[in-house]
Design a protein around this motif. Structure first.
Motif, mmCIF file in Angstrom:
data_model
loop_
_atom_site.group_PDB
_atom_site.id
_atom_site.type_symbol
_atom_site.label_atom_id
_atom_site.label_comp_id
_atom_site.label_asym_id
_atom_site.label_seq_id
_atom_site.Cartn_x
_atom_site.Cartn_y
_atom_site.Cartn_z
ATOM 1 N N ILE A 180 0.574 -1.063 0.034
ATOM 2 C CA ILE A 180 0.081 0.002 -0.003
ATOM 3 C C ILE A 180 0.714 1.374 0.009
ATOM 4 N N THR A 181 0.759 2.142 -0.958
ATOM 5 C CA THR A 181 1.444 3.304 -1.023
ATOM 6 C C THR A 181 0.554 4.512 -0.509
ATOM 7 N N SER A 182 -0.729 4.433 -0.334
ATOM 8 C CA SER A 182 -1.340 5.456 0.262
ATOM 9 C C SER A 182 -2.657 4.807 0.681
ATOM 10 N N GLY A 183 -2.889 5.187 1.963
ATOM 11 C CA GLY A 183 -4.162 4.846 2.611
ATOM 12 C C GLY A 183 -5.505 5.628 2.658
ATOM 13 N N TYR A 184 -6.512 4.832 3.287
ATOM 14 C CA TYR A 184 -7.786 5.604 3.258
ATOM 15 C C TYR A 184 -7.742 6.590 4.010
ATOM 16 N N GLY A 185 -8.596 7.916 3.837
ATOM 17 C CA GLY A 185 -8.786 8.949 4.931
ATOM 18 C C GLY A 185 -8.113 10.189 4.090
ATOM 19 N N GLY A 186 -7.985 10.804 5.346
ATOM 20 C CA GLY A 186 -7.398 12.306 4.988
ATOM 21 C C GLY A 186 -5.969 12.071 4.518
ATOM 22 N N ARG A 187 -5.543 12.806 3.820
ATOM 23 C CA ARG A 187 -3.955 12.946 3.306
ATOM 24 C C ARG A 187 -3.644 14.201 2.515
ATOM 25 N N ALA A 188 -2.355 14.602 2.436
ATOM 26 C CA ALA A 188 -1.886 15.668 1.567
ATOM 27 C C ALA A 188 -2.248 15.547 0.103
ATOM 28 N N ASP A 189 -2.761 16.405 -0.328
ATOM 29 C CA ASP A 189 -3.129 16.458 -1.920
ATOM 30 C C ASP A 189 -1.860 16.331 -2.565
ATOM 31 N N SER A 195 -4.974 19.510 1.508
ATOM 32 C CA SER A 195 -5.512 18.150 2.100
ATOM 33 C C SER A 195 -6.894 17.616 1.139
ATOM 34 N N GLN A 196 -6.792 16.366 1.332
ATOM 35 C CA GLN A 196 -7.994 15.990 0.572
ATOM 36 C C GLN A 196 -8.353 14.611 1.356
ATOM 37 N N PHE A 197 -9.583 14.121 1.025
ATOM 38 C CA PHE A 197 -10.012 13.048 1.452
ATOM 39 C C PHE A 197 -9.956 11.895 0.648
ATOM 40 N N HIS A 198 -9.047 10.814 0.899
ATOM 41 C CA HIS A 198 -8.838 9.481 -0.063
ATOM 42 C C HIS A 198 -9.861 8.601 0.048
ATOM 43 N N LYS A 199 -10.605 8.387 -0.894
ATOM 44 C CA LYS A 199 -11.827 7.233 -0.529
ATOM 45 C C LYS A 199 -11.332 5.947 -0.870
ATOM 46 N N GLY A 200 -10.038 5.573 -1.118
ATOM 47 C CA GLY A 200 -9.713 4.325 -1.380
ATOM 48 C C GLY A 200 -8.129 3.947 -0.587
#
Length: 302
Positions: A180-189, A195-200
């Motif tokens: 996994i390179t990027s998780g679910y939830g808030g993260r830096a865009d 910031s953004q909410f990552h849906k997957g």
């Protein structure tokens, strides 16, 4: 002609012969004796011939009765052999069904061995079994096989439904090898900061790597979506829908039936993406979920 009628006829003939010879043989006792002895021999021969004929008839009648009994016994044996063949076929079917259920239920190896004979015993000596008792015993086994077959069929349906339900739940990684390179939830865009909410969650992959469905289902969408690039969506029929994005190419079309682990696309970097990877989303009745909780031990290791 019966033995009695032969006897009467011989006596009558002997009496008539005696009367005709009476006058001629007066004064000749030796000749008369010879005639009488000869007549006795004739009578004895007639009686013996009648007895042999009657005995021959009795033997022929007994042979016919024995042959009829033999044919009847063979018909019964043939009927029992046919019945035995039916029971053997039922036993083979039940063994195959039991073996299949063992695999579906994931029972321990050797716990149910359908090829191993069942141990039996008994202290009493054996006795001849009447044919009627054997037929009744076969009827009883047939009834037991029928009952066991119906129960196993119901169990098979239940286990099959459970297997379908398990396979319809997201439960595996969409890539064969990766992390996994990027998780679910808030993260830096990754685009322009903020910031953004990552849906997957994103899985590392190389362009062209197979993207695999995480559960059984039917392809409900295959095309391009804004920001996602090439997208495949799979409806699993239980309220769950999974989305696979940024593909370099989709390899399935809407309406295709797919099985867990089946390739549905090739990994890529289409849409809003900084490099090749696989983006996975899990939706339930219109609500997005963190895919990690559906991946079990796989998700924990990633």
């Amino acid at each position: 002609m019966t033995l009695h009628s032969i006897h009467v006829q011989a006596l009558s003939t002997l009496h008539s012969l005696g009367q005709r010879l009476q006058g001629r043989l007066l004064g000749k006792p030796v000749s008369a004796a010879i005639v009488l002895v000869g007549a006795g021999i004739i009578l004895g021969g007639a009686l013996n011939a009648g007895g042999v004929s009657q005995l021959q008839q009795q033997v022929a009648s007994q042979e016919q009765a024995l042959d009829s009994t033999r044919r009847e016994a063979q018909r019964e044996v043939n009927a029992l052999a046919a019945r035995l063949g039916e029971l053997q076929a039922q036993a083979n079917r039940l063994n195959a069904l039991g073996d299949r259920l063992t695999r579906i239920a994931k029972l321990g190896d050797g716990e149910f061995d359908f090829d191993k004979p069942v141990g039996v015993g008994g202290a009493e000596p054996s006795q001849d079994m009447p044919a009627r008792q054997l037929v009744d015993g076969l009827d009883g086994v047939d009834a037991q096989f029928g009952s066991a077959g119906r129960q196993l069929s119901v169990l098979e349906a239940l286990l099959f439904d459970q297997e379908l339900e398990r396979n319809a739940m997201p439960s595996r990684s969409p890539v064969a090898n990766g992390y996994i390179t990027s998780g679910y939830g808030g993260r830096a865009d990754p685009f322009g900061g903020g910031s953004q909410f990552h849906k997957g969650i994103d899985f590392d992959a190389r362009t062209g790597d197979p993207v695999m469905t995480v559960a059984d289902g039917v392809v409900s969408y295959s095309g391009v979506r804004s920001g996602y690039g090439n997208v495949v969506e799979v409806d699993h029929g239980n309220g769950f829908v999974t989305r696979y994005a940024h593909n370099s190419r989709n390899t399935v079309k809407v309406g295709d039936l797919v099985r867990v682990g089946q390739e549905i696309a090739k990994a890529g970097s289409t849409g809003r993406s900084t490099g090749a990877h696989v983006h996975l989303e899990v939706w339930e009745n219109g609500r997005v979920h963190n895919p990690r909780k559906f991946l079990g031990e796989i998700g924990k290791r990633m």
